[in-house]
Design an enzyme around this catalytic site. Structure first.
Site, mmCIF file in Angstrom:
data_model
loop_
_atom_site.group_PDB
_atom_site.id
_atom_site.type_symbol
_atom_site.label_atom_id
_atom_site.label_comp_id
_atom_site.label_asym_id
_atom_site.label_seq_id
_atom_site.Cartn_x
_atom_site.Cartn_y
_atom_site.Cartn_z
ATOM 1 N N LYS B 75 64.670 3.827 -68.973
ATOM 2 C CA LYS B 75 65.143 2.310 -69.209
ATOM 3 C C LYS B 75 65.790 2.112 -70.719
ATOM 4 C CE LYS B 75 63.194 -2.117 -68.759
ATOM 5 N NZ LYS B 75 61.912 -2.920 -68.561
ATOM 6 N N SER B 211 62.017 -6.231 -64.726
ATOM 7 C CA SER B 211 63.520 -5.925 -65.439
ATOM 8 C C SER B 211 63.849 -4.385 -65.310
ATOM 9 C CB SER B 211 63.210 -6.485 -66.822
ATOM 10 O OG SER B 211 61.994 -5.475 -67.600
ATOM 11 N N SER B 235 57.246 -5.511 -64.398
ATOM 12 C CA SER B 235 58.819 -5.074 -64.696
ATOM 13 C C SER B 235 58.968 -3.795 -63.781
ATOM 14 C CB SER B 235 59.311 -5.133 -66.073
ATOM 15 O OG SER B 235 59.674 -6.541 -66.264
#
Lengths: 538, 547
Positions: B75, B211, B235
């Site tokens: 990420k 996210s 997330s």
């Protein structure tokens, strides 16, 4: 809450100012009265850089005067994703200092973030200990004195409200000509102890005496270098004035005082300024001021902080700091991995005030000399090691005048002196036994530093610096002097006839001349007695 | 080859059956095929190839590392040395970290190959992976690939990116770059696209969740075998649920946050995306442990552990009754009941439990999150790194302008709220109260576990993946409040949880459930998750038809 409090105080002061003006119209003597009846109240916040190899939360060096931005870890530059890692050495230094200041040390203390935007504060917040400081409630006894008047001194005690550990900020340089700011982050993240005192001081002399004492304490503990000229210790002073029986006045804060002298001067100036303001019917504004050492005045700073809300929040990336007593270390906890308060407080050096009192009482040394003995690193220990049955006043004079004279001239740190203590003691004894004249002492000392392996006796013998003991030789030399200076002899005769007071003058003149001729290798007292005998025969 | 699990790939590489270089090439080719899913902010294919070559050399000498040659994605809020790390924000668009996050360092030192940095909601603030300056991430499930339709239509790509080739076509399908992002910089762009965004018809797609949507999609679409995400309120588990992969949020303090650009320090946990629970356990084994750079990691030694088959008989599974909330879809509810039945039939005790303070979790979270966000974002002042506005009139002006243009509306909104909550007169009323509520939420879990309940079984998300058109009707805050409802309390308690995809919905989308474990019993949780996974035999997405 504090701001509301301050506003009401301001209103009160405005009221008092009105009342006061009114009084002035009624009474002619009010001006005199006012000058004498103001009370000033001073509290200090001292930021002392912790003497540690690396910063509070990073491994970067804390060395002073490094090349710009070379002592900056990624954490210090607030690079995203970096986390603080607590430097245990800084907590230990804080615990020792808190112990020396007589504080109650918290078994659990916590870090908070204090937010404000400033270019040299890369994270946008300072990690500090707002709500749960490392220590609280201390007491420090200190000696108030003035170097201009040693007869006037007294003992006082100041209360410490709290000692907290926090980060130092970086440094900004504003280049106005080119409209830019330069930032050096070498200092950013250095560990600080913020020591907050109660408003216990009355004036500049009082406050600066306390700071002097504090610097001494820190230097003895080796938890802060105390070098104010390097910014290793900075003082903020909160000052207000009021009339006895009335509430405290509105205070101003003078920031970043960087010498003991400035502390005294700035506070005294500010007290005078506030009184003058109030007496001319104006009011004091709660503001931050800076001190200009050249003009000796305090100047209002552009004040953004008046309404600043620091939005304190617990620092989420650090565990609380747990401290233990040796009895309270829980089972299963590795003792080496935790900080044990009483272990750290073992063998704390005595407080400077204790040292003053001890030598003043035990050895009847003047306060001035006590202060010098205590303030010079290593000197008191030297005194204590040599004294035994020796004469304390003579030894103090020897150390302060002769010994420090040489070390200061040579810029030698006493703690690193190569000369063995035994040799210094020997030299003192030789001086006491009048084996060597005062005029030759410094020369011998110089040679002792040049040849630390040689004893003073050896040096004196080698360089022929010892006093000539043979009275015949001395008398012959004295007679030579008399022959060379019949005018002085004549003056002596005249003085003998007139009054006895002036008798010594011509003799001293003769002694001095003879001493020079003998290269100072004589005891002046012996010469005086020889001259007195010789002259009486004339 | 891309349909293999991480465990299988590791095994075959160690055995020399697969060449690391070949595997890497295949992943890169797949990445090109699925590029329109927008899973990556930065592709690091050259780096991956070099790493794969190094792995191949080690393969030749038989001195392989545990994860040698395994393509992974990270990420884009984990710092990567020399590779830009953007948090999908204008603020960090030009930020190249001088160091690796500990998680990245561990992956690389174990031989993994980094294929790219994955897309996310700006600074991790969101649950749809649509609020990114790089545009939204798309869910690969039921996705009609343009590359596929173009191929079907006989068109050739050559070496060019599908985006560049067919941008007008993409637009015609209602796919645009930044629907939810209200960053001023992007506003203009968006206005020109509003028409198409509002006027789409039929050419919609499902969101990836967030996210960490990019990481979930990267694993689901076969570009890599494992990916790192970060989980603050769900997330990792939320996008794992929508994308039909395993998403594991370990116990707080097990994995290092050093180098993870924080959202909420006290809730953030690095998370793991994989195709299977076994795969998650393998990565977890290599990532866990104390880190001197993160004081919140636990110091007691971590022992690697393989998951073993277990008997479910002695197990007690708790079903939190508060999780039967109004927003829960029929589809998820049925899957939940089904899974509970599977446990019961296998001999486990399935009991209803109560987590009475769960309902306050979202509001509590929004206070704590905003407070920490306002604090964490204070370093973005345009001075040391990141976006710097042109305004040089004064430091304050420079700060204000940089922050105004550097952050999107969601970030700015949370900063404002956080600063408000932290004001001296509000601190007690909001922050302190939220801290106390947090403790109550946390205690709910501990009370349940103290009553001999081993694991909790809950939904992960209220529904299967929603359509982008529906999702973008509401703002970020509204969606976060409804999406994180089952995942968020877990972060308050710091306990481990894992998303397990269990079956497909009528619409053919993944339906997933969440298992919640006890503090530092991560392996126990994964062992149960593995059992469930074996029972349900979830049909993983196969995109090999694209190759």
């Amino acid at each position: 809450m504090v701001s509301i409090h301050q506003i009401s105080l301001r209103r009160l002061c405005r009221l008092f100012a009105l009342v006061f003006r009114h009084n002035r119209h009624c009474s002619n003597s009010s001006k005199n009265r006012s000058a004498q009846t103001w009370r000033s109240v001073v509290g200090l916040e001292i930021h002392a850089q912790i003497q540690s190899e690396s910063k509070l939360f990073s491994g970067a060096s804390t060395k002073y005067a490094g090349s710009t931005n070379t002592q900056v870890s990624i954490f210090d530059a607030a690079i995203p994703g970096t986390l603080p890692v607590l430097n245990r050495r800084c907590i230990e230094a804080g615990v020792r200092t808190a112990g020396a200041l007589g504080c109650k040390i918290s078994q659990v203390s916590k870090f908070d973030r204090k937010h404000y935007f400033y270019a040299d504060l890369p994270t946008g917040y300072q990690i500090t200990q707002q709500r749960h400081p490392l220590a609280r409630d201390g007491k420090v006894k200190y000696l108030v004195y003035n170097t201009d008047n040693w007869n006037k001194y007294n003992w006082k005690t100041a209360s410490i409200i709290q000692l907290q550990i926090e980060q130092d900020s970086g440094k900004s340089l504003h280049d106005a000509d080119r409209n830019r700011s330069l930032i050096d982050l070498n200092r950013a993240g250095v560990g600080l102890m913020e020591i907050v005192t109660a408003p216990d001081f009355t004036d500049g002399e009082d406050a600066s005496s306390f700071v002097r004492e504090l610097v001494l304490i820190l230097r003895r503990l080796e938890t802060c270098s105390g070098k104010m000229e390097e910014g290793a210790l900075r003082v903020d002073a909160n000052i207000s004035v009021h009339r006895p029986g009335e509430p405290l006045g509105v205070r101003t804060e003078i920031k970043n005082l960087n010498s003991i002298r400035s502390v005294g001067r700035a506070i005294d100036y500010e007290i005078k300024r506030q009184i003058a303001e109030l007496e001319s019917g104006r009011e004091i504004v709660n503001e931050t001021r800076s001190f200009d050492a050249q003009s000796g005045q305090t100047i209002a700073m552009r004040d953004k902080e008046k309404l600043q809300d620091y939005r304190f929040m617990p620092e989420p990336n650090l565990l609380p700091v747990f401290l233990y007593d040796s009895k309270s270390v829980p089972m299963g906890v590795d003792r080496a991995s935790v900080i044990v308060i009483d272990n750290l407080l073992q063998g704390l050096p005595p407080a400077p005030s204790e040292s003053y009192e001890r030598i003043h009482k035990d050895h009847k040394i003047s306060i001035r000399n006590c202060v010098i003995l205590v303030n010079e690193d290593g000197l008191l220990k030297m005194f204590d090691d040599i004294i035994e049955k020796r004469d304390a006043k003579a030894l103090t004079n020897f150390l302060i005048t002769d010994f420090l004279g040489v070390t200061h001239a040579r810029n030698i740190n006493l703690l690193q002196s190569p000369v063995p203590l035994r040799h210094i003691a020997d030299l003192f004894d030789m001086k006491t036994d009048r084996c060597i004249s005062n005029d030759n002492i410094s020369q011998v000392l110089e040679l002792m530093f040049d040849f630390p392996d040689k004893t003073p006796a050896e040096i004196v013998k080698e360089k022929q610096l010892d006093n000539i003991q043979d009275t015949e030789v001395l008398r012959a030399e004295c007679e030579k002097t008399l022959l060379k200076h019949p005018d002085v002899v004549q003056r002596w005769k005249v003085s003998q006839q007139k009054e006895k007071k002036g008798r010594q003058d011509p003799v001293i003149k003769l002694v001095n001349t003879t001493m020079t001729a003998l290269k100072n290798r004589a005891d002046p007292l012996v010469l005086i007695s020889i001259f007195e005998k010789l002259l009486s025969k004339k | 080859m891309l349909s293999l699990t991480l465990k299988e790939v590791v095994h075959q590489i160690q055995q020399g059956k697969i060449c690391a270089k070949e595997l890497c090439e295949k992943c890169i080719a797949r990445a090109a095929r699925v590029k329109e899913l927008n899973a990556f902010t930065t592709e690091t294919h050259t780096i991956a190839k070099n790493q794969a070559s190094a792995s191949a050399e080690r393969q030749a000498t038989l001195a392989t590392l545990p994860l040698d040659g395994v393509p992974v994605a990270v990420k884009d809020n984990f710092c990567t040395k020399g590779i830009r790390t953007t948090c999908a924000s204008r603020m960090l668009e030009n930020f190249v970290p001088p160091y690796n996050a500990t998680m990245v360092e561990k992956l690389l030192s174990n031989g993994a190959c980094l294929v790219g940095k994955t897309n996310l909601d700006e600074f991790g603030m969101g649950c749809g992976s649509i609020d990114s300056i790089y545009g939204p991430v798309r869910n690969p499930w039921k996705y009609h690939f343009i590359s596929q339709s173009l191929t079907e239509a006989g068109l050739q790509f050559g070496g060019k990116e599908p985006h560049a080739m067919t941008y007008s076509q993409l637009k015609a399908r209602g796919i645009h770059m930044s629907a939810q992002s209200r960053s001023k910089v992007l506003r203009q762009t968006r206005e020109t696209e509003t028409m198409t965004a509002d006027g789409h018809c039929g050419d919609d797609w499902y969101i990836a969740g967030g996210s960490s949507g990019g990481s979930a999609v990267a694993v689901a679409s076969g570009v890599c075998f494992g990916a790192l995400g970060s989980d603050t309120g769900g997330s990792v588990r939320n996008p794992a649920s929508y994308c039909g992969v395993v998403g594991f949020k370990p116990t707080y303090g097990r994995l290092s946050r050093h180098g993870l650009i924080p959202l909420v320090n006290s809730l953030d946990v690095p998370g793991i995306f994989t195709k299977t629970v076994d795969d998650a356990a393998i990565l977890f084994n290599h990532l866990a442990g104390h880190d001197v750079n993160d004081s919140t990691t636990v110091t007691d030694p971590f022992h690697q552990q393989d998951l073993s088959d277990i008997s479910i008989k002695d197990l007690c599974i708790g079903i939190p009754k508060e999780y039967h909330s109004p927003g829960l879809s029929e589809e998820i509810l049925n899957a939940w009941k089904w899974a509970a039945d599977l446990f019961e039939k296998a001999g486990a005790k399935v009991v209803p439990v109560s987590l009475p303070h769960t309902q306050y979790s979202i509001v509590c979270y929004s206070v704590l999150c905003c407070c920490e966000v306002s604090s964490n974002m204070a370093r973005y002042d345009g001075i040391e790194f990141g976006y710097r506005a042109e305004n040089n009139e004064s430091t304050e002006e420079l700060n204000a302008a940089s922050r105004h243009y550097g952050f999107n509306d969601v970030v700015q909104g949370r900063i404002f709220a956080g600063n408000y909550f932290l004001l001296r007169q509000n601190y007690e009323k909001y922050f302190m109260k939220a801290q106390r509520v947090r403790r109550l939420i946390s205690e709910d879990f501990h009370k349940v576990y103290s009553k001999k309940v081993d694991i909790l079984l809950t939904p992960t998300t209220p529904t299967e993946a929603p359509l982008y058109s529906w999702f973008s009707e509401q703002d970020n805050r509204t969606r976060t409040a409804e999406q994180d409802v089952y995942t968020q309390p877990v972060n308050m308690a710091g306990i481990p949880a894992v998303n397990v995809p269990v079956r497909l919905s009528k619409a053919g989308l993944p339906v997933s459930l969440q298992l919640i474990g006890q503090s530092f019993k991560d392996h126990d949780l994964l062992t149960v998750a593995r059992w469930l996974e074996q029972q349900v035999q979830f049909p993983r997405l196969d995109l090999s038809y694209l190759d």
